[in-house]
Write a protein that holds these residues in place. Structure first.
Motif, short mmCIF file in Angstrom:
data_model
loop_
_atom_site.label_atom_id
_atom_site.label_comp_id
_atom_site.label_asym_id
_atom_site.label_seq_id
_atom_site.Cartn_x
_atom_site.Cartn_y
_atom_site.Cartn_z
N THR A 133 0.83 -1.21 0.00
CA THR A 133 0.00 0.00 0.00
C THR A 133 0.86 1.25 0.00
N LEU B 96 1.75 2.02 -3.58
CA LEU B 96 0.61 2.60 -4.29
C LEU B 96 0.38 4.04 -3.84
N CYS C 32 -7.81 8.82 -4.00
CA CYS C 32 -7.04 7.62 -4.33
C CYS C 32 -6.06 7.29 -3.22
N MET D 98 -6.01 3.90 -0.87
CA MET D 98 -4.86 2.99 -0.85
C MET D 98 -4.50 2.56 0.57
N PHE E 148 -13.08 2.61 2.54
CA PHE E 148 -12.60 2.19 1.23
C PHE E 148 -13.69 2.39 0.16
N LEU F 115 -4.94 1.83 -9.61
CA LEU F 115 -4.63 1.74 -8.18
C LEU F 115 -5.77 1.06 -7.43
N ARG G 43 -5.66 -2.33 -5.23
CA ARG G 43 -6.01 -2.32 -3.82
C ARG G 43 -7.16 -3.29 -3.55
N GLU H 253 -5.98 -6.72 -3.18
CA GLU H 253 -5.41 -6.99 -1.85
C GLU H 253 -6.52 -7.16 -0.82
#
Lengths: 280, 217, 67
Positions: free
Chosen positions: B25, B28, B81, B85, B93, B205, B209, B212
């Motif tokens: 992260t 990013l 953004c 991240m 989020f 991005l 993310r 993940e």
């Protein structure tokens, strides 16, 4: 680490030179000497340089710095056995770099190169698939863990050959003169890098050398495992020669065909990893 | 904690909302930051086009009010953004992802070109529809597990329904990922490189993310 | 960019890289910080070196539009 960085740049460029030579020999041309790409980098750095009148100056220069920076970071992540997900992220962000190269100059050719790099977004999915397939087996995405898993269980190349093929397709789509190199095809002059000349292009060549080295090293570490240094270099050479055969014997696809083929491959790979996930 | 993106380096706690940086992260976040700085400091390029049927070319120049609005939208997109991240909270989020979608429409909506506006309009509709699965996913996670913290959710004892994950992915896809990504390609023909790049950067991005987050949950 | 500035940029980038290497060898600087310094310094070094020894700065021109 400075030594590794410089070695990676020059060896990566040498591999790209060998790539050109092998393609030329397959097509029965004499071809340039194998160190041509290294000479290219040096030649461009000695040339007259300026920023085009129409360009967005900060982005025009900054994107070259970002290109070299992200791949140096990728090299350090691979060497230190960091997370494979970071490599995946950097690989995807290389797309933004291509986009930035293409759009920042104001050239119509560069712009089309940049737009093409955006529409071929499906070329990244196979990498995600191979990452997911590896995670199913190793339960970790740290490259060091993947290497030690292979020392116990044997190379992943044998366990999940299709994931290795997915990553191989990713390598093909980043090699020059390949079937998917629509971003730099010759009807766009040089595609996204048309307006980056002189020192800026030298920087881009450095990035290309690093990128080739890092991607090949990742493939070897993740699917074959840790090898002695000389054997790693030899495996890289063999991989490049197989890639050259693919690139030399296949025509460059038209942009829509390239995207379609990549999307189909990505779809197949997603199904494969779905099956793997259900079976395990 | 499941260490998908490497060992967490740093936790920043705002009450029960935790922001955390892993090597993944952090990478990013830094890239979003770098490109936001580019938006701040660079002037847009003047896109050169060939006038067909004549031996001439013309440059598309961006007017100052348009530049100001688009720069503002791009910076907002960059900030959203960066937030998406590093946040360690599912609701934050989803909120930041939907903000990125809105900003992306804003970046290109000021361009005076029929094709670009058309693409922006269509993308706007998809992004709007995408918020429904996006927020339902967060709601489902909160309803079934009683927490929204990714650190809590990453523990093996917590089971998250498959539908919540699927809705999360669907929502993020609506906000700009493939296959709607291809529709965005038309938007990239707009002049103003630093701003337009923010559109594609934010998509990539967020894609990274969410990969993940899904692996983590 | 003037050649003198480019040379200064190159030397600063190279100097910080070498300093980071020395500090890391003396185990004062952790490995990740060394890598971070190199990631920042290496691109600046490449471009600075190129700008220092390039032929000259030409006149700005508009992009190539075909023949």
């Amino acid at each position: 680490m400075i030594a590794e960085l410089l070695f990676a740049v020059f060896f990566g460029l040498l591999l790209l030179g060998i790539h050109r030579k092998v393609i030329a020999r397959i097509q029965r041309r004499p071809g340039p000497p194998v160190w041509q790409e290294i000479l290219h980098m040096l030649k461009f750095s000695f040339k007259t340089t300026w920023i085009p009148k129409t360009a967005s100056a900060a982005l025009f220069v900054g994107v070259v710095l970002v290109a070299i920076g992200i791949w140096s970071a990728a090299l350090f992540v691979v060497i230190s056995g960091g997370s494979l997900l970071v490599i995946f992220a950097i690989y995807m962000l290389h797309k933004i770099v291509e986009h930035g190269f293409g759009l920042s100059s104001g050239s119509p050719y560069g712009k089309f190169g940049g737009v093409r790099s955006v529409i071929s977004a499906a070329s990244e999915i196979p990498l995600l698939v191979s990452v997911a397939a590896i995670a199913i087996f190793t339960h970790s995405l740290l490259i060091s863990d993947i290497v030690s898993y292979q020392e116990v269980h044997g190379p992943l190349l044998i366990t999940i050959p299709l994931a290795a093929i997915a990553m191989y397709v990713v390598l093909i789509s980043k090699m020059p003169f390949g079937p998917f190199s629509i971003v730099e095809s010759k009807e766009l002059v040089s595609g996204y890098k048309t307006e980056h000349f002189g020192v800026w292009r030298a920087g881009l060549e450095v990035c290309n050398g690093l990128k080739t080295y890092v991607l090949l090293l990742t493939f070897i570490l993740v699917f074959i495992g840790s090898l002695p240094f000389w054997l790693t270099l030899l495996t890289m050479l063999i991989l490049v020669i197989t890639l050259s055969f693919v690139c030399a014997l296949s025509p460059m696809l038209s942009p829509y065909d390239s995207v379609t083929v990549q999307t189909l491959l990505a779809g197949l790979m997603l199904v494969y990893v779905g099956v793997l996930g259900v079976m395990s | 904690m499941n260490e998908i993106g490497g060992t967490p380096l740093f936790f920043l706690e705002f009450g029960d909302i935790v922001v955390y940086f892993t090597p993944f992260t952090l990478t990013l976040f830094l890239l979003a930051l770098v490109f936001t700085v580019f938006v701040l400091i660079s002037r847009p390029e003047r896109q050169i086009d060939i006038a067909f049927g004549a031996d001439a070319f013309y440059a598309k120049v961006i007017s100052l009010p348009e530049l100001r609005f688009r720069r503002f939208m791009s910076i907002a997109c960059g900030l959203a953004c960066m937030g998406a991240m590093v946040t360690g909270d599912v609701f934050d989020f989803t909120l930041l992802v939907s903000l990125v979608g809105i900003c992306n429409v804003g970046i290109v909506a000021a361009v005076k070109s029929r094709h670009v506006q058309n693409a922006a309009y269509q993308y706007g509709l998809v992004a709007l529809a995408g918020t429904v699965p996006l927020f339902s996913a967060a709601a489902m996670v909160a309803a079934t597990t009683g927490t929204l913290s990714m650190i809590e959710l990453a523990k093996d004892a917590v089971a998250i329904p498959l539908a919540a994950r699927a809705l999360l992915v669907l929502g993020v896809m609506g906000e700009g990922m493939a296959p709607f990504y291809a529709a965005k390609a038309e938007m990239f023909r707009a002049p103003g490189a630093p701003y337009v790049i923010m559109c594609s950067l934010s998509s990539l991005l967020i894609f990274l993310r969410v990969a993940e987050v899904i692996l983590l949950l | 960019m003037k050649k003198k500035n480019a040379l200064a940029l190159t030397l600063v980038a190279a100097g910080s890289g070498v300093a980071a290497m020395a500090l890391s060898m003396a185990s004062i600087l952790p490995g990740w910080a060394y890598a971070a310094v190199l990631v920042l310094a290496f691109p600046l070094f490449v471009l600075g070196l190129g700008l220092y020894w390039m032929a000259r700065e030409g006149e700005e021109d508009i992009p190539f539009l075909g023949y």
